[in-house]
Design an enzyme around this catalytic site. Structure first.
Site, mmCIF file in Angstrom:
data_model
loop_
_atom_site.group_PDB
_atom_site.id
_atom_site.type_symbol
_atom_site.label_atom_id
_atom_site.label_comp_id
_atom_site.label_asym_id
_atom_site.label_seq_id
_atom_site.Cartn_x
_atom_site.Cartn_y
_atom_site.Cartn_z
ATOM 1 N N THR A 179 0.847 -1.189 0.000
ATOM 2 C CA THR A 179 0.000 0.000 0.000
ATOM 3 C C THR A 179 0.885 1.242 0.000
ATOM 4 O O THR A 179 2.063 1.180 0.358
ATOM 5 C CB THR A 179 -0.910 0.071 1.256
ATOM 6 O OG1 THR A 179 -0.111 0.400 2.392
ATOM 7 C CG2 THR A 179 -1.660 -1.221 1.478
ATOM 8 N N CYS A 180 0.297 2.351 -0.368
ATOM 9 C CA CYS A 180 0.999 3.634 -0.277
ATOM 10 C C CYS A 180 0.531 4.367 0.984
ATOM 11 O O CYS A 180 0.596 5.579 1.073
ATOM 12 C CB CYS A 180 0.783 4.472 -1.528
ATOM 13 S SG CYS A 180 -0.946 4.775 -1.895
ATOM 14 N N SER A 181 0.070 3.603 1.944
ATOM 15 C CA SER A 181 -0.430 4.143 3.207
ATOM 16 C C SER A 181 0.585 3.893 4.319
ATOM 17 O O SER A 181 1.323 2.914 4.297
ATOM 18 C CB SER A 181 -1.751 3.452 3.558
ATOM 19 O OG SER A 181 -2.134 3.763 4.879
#
Length: 100
Positions: free
Chosen positions: A34-36
């Site tokens: 994820t880019c979280s």
């Protein structure tokens, strides 16, 4: 109306992860990234997924120890924060499907 957007994102993410993993053959691998930077979208999803899938194991990611990152909150997961990796940040975990 969605009461908690993060909860909704987690459910969608888990659904996608389950579907992708279902299509794997035994011995196959699936990378979850994820880019979280939130625990809810990363470690929480990984823990939830592992509890629901006894034939899923976290796998080592070859070469990860040489990457500009830190270990995630779960062994064999990795976090890329902006300070360490010079990126906007992301999370990576690798699952392997095992025979049960």
């Amino acid at each position: 109306m969605i009461d908690n957007p993060l909860c909704s994102i987690k459910l969608i993410t888990l659904s996608l992860l389950h579907n992708g993993f279902r299509l794997l053959k035994v011995g196959g691998s699936l990378v979850y990234s994820t880019c979280s930077l939130t625990l809810a979208q990363n470690e929480d999803v990984v823990e939830h997924f592992l509890k629901e899938n006894v034939n899923a194991e976290l796998a080592e990611i070859d070469g990860a120890r040489n990457w500009p990152c830190k270990s995630g909150g779960i062994p064999k997961t990795w976090r890329f924060d902006p300070l360490t990796s010079q990126t906007s940040g992301f999370f990576v975990a690798k699952f392997t499907k095992v025979a049960i």
